[in-house]
Design a protein around this motif. Structure first.
Motif, short mmCIF file in Angstrom:
data_model
loop_
_atom_site.label_atom_id
_atom_site.label_comp_id
_atom_site.label_asym_id
_atom_site.label_seq_id
_atom_site.Cartn_x
_atom_site.Cartn_y
_atom_site.Cartn_z
N GLY A 1 0.85 -1.32 -0.07
CA GLY A 1 0.09 0.08 0.06
C GLY A 1 1.13 1.31 0.10
O GLY A 1 2.12 1.27 0.27
N MET B 1 -1.11 5.51 -5.54
CA MET B 1 -1.99 4.26 -5.64
C MET B 1 -1.98 3.92 -3.96
O MET B 1 -1.06 3.74 -3.62
N GLY B 2 -3.49 3.83 -3.54
CA GLY B 2 -3.52 3.23 -2.40
C GLY B 2 -3.39 4.25 -1.09
O GLY B 2 -2.80 5.29 -1.36
N GLN B 3 -3.25 3.70 0.04
CA GLN B 3 -2.69 4.13 1.15
C GLN B 3 -1.97 3.44 2.20
O GLN B 3 -2.26 2.26 1.87
N ASN B 4 -1.11 3.85 2.96
CA ASN B 4 -0.46 2.94 4.04
C ASN B 4 -1.37 2.26 4.68
O ASN B 4 -2.44 2.66 5.08
N LEU B 5 -0.95 1.06 5.05
CA LEU B 5 -1.88 0.06 5.99
C LEU B 5 -1.62 0.71 7.14
O LEU B 5 -0.60 1.28 7.73
N CYS C 1 1.73 3.42 -2.57
CA CYS C 1 2.99 3.49 -3.71
C CYS C 1 2.76 4.60 -4.39
O CYS C 1 1.74 5.14 -4.74
#
Length: 42
Positions: free
Chosen positions: A13, A30-34, A15
């Motif tokens: 996540g 893209m996405g987010q950190n967990l 990226c």
């Protein structure tokens, strides 16, 4: 053309990737950190 990974190479996540040419740059986020993955800054 150059591909640069700014964040996310060693994690799941969150990226951020840059595609660069001599005249242009495109950033793809893209996405987010967990939860618990640390900083959200570049």
């Amino acid at each position: 053309m150059e591909l640069i990974i700014h964040r996310g190479l060693e994690q799941i996540g969150g990226c951020i990737t840059e595609i660069r040419t001599a005249t242009s740059r495109v950033f793809i986020d893209m996405g987010q950190n967990l939860p618990g993955c640390g900083s959200t800054n570049l």
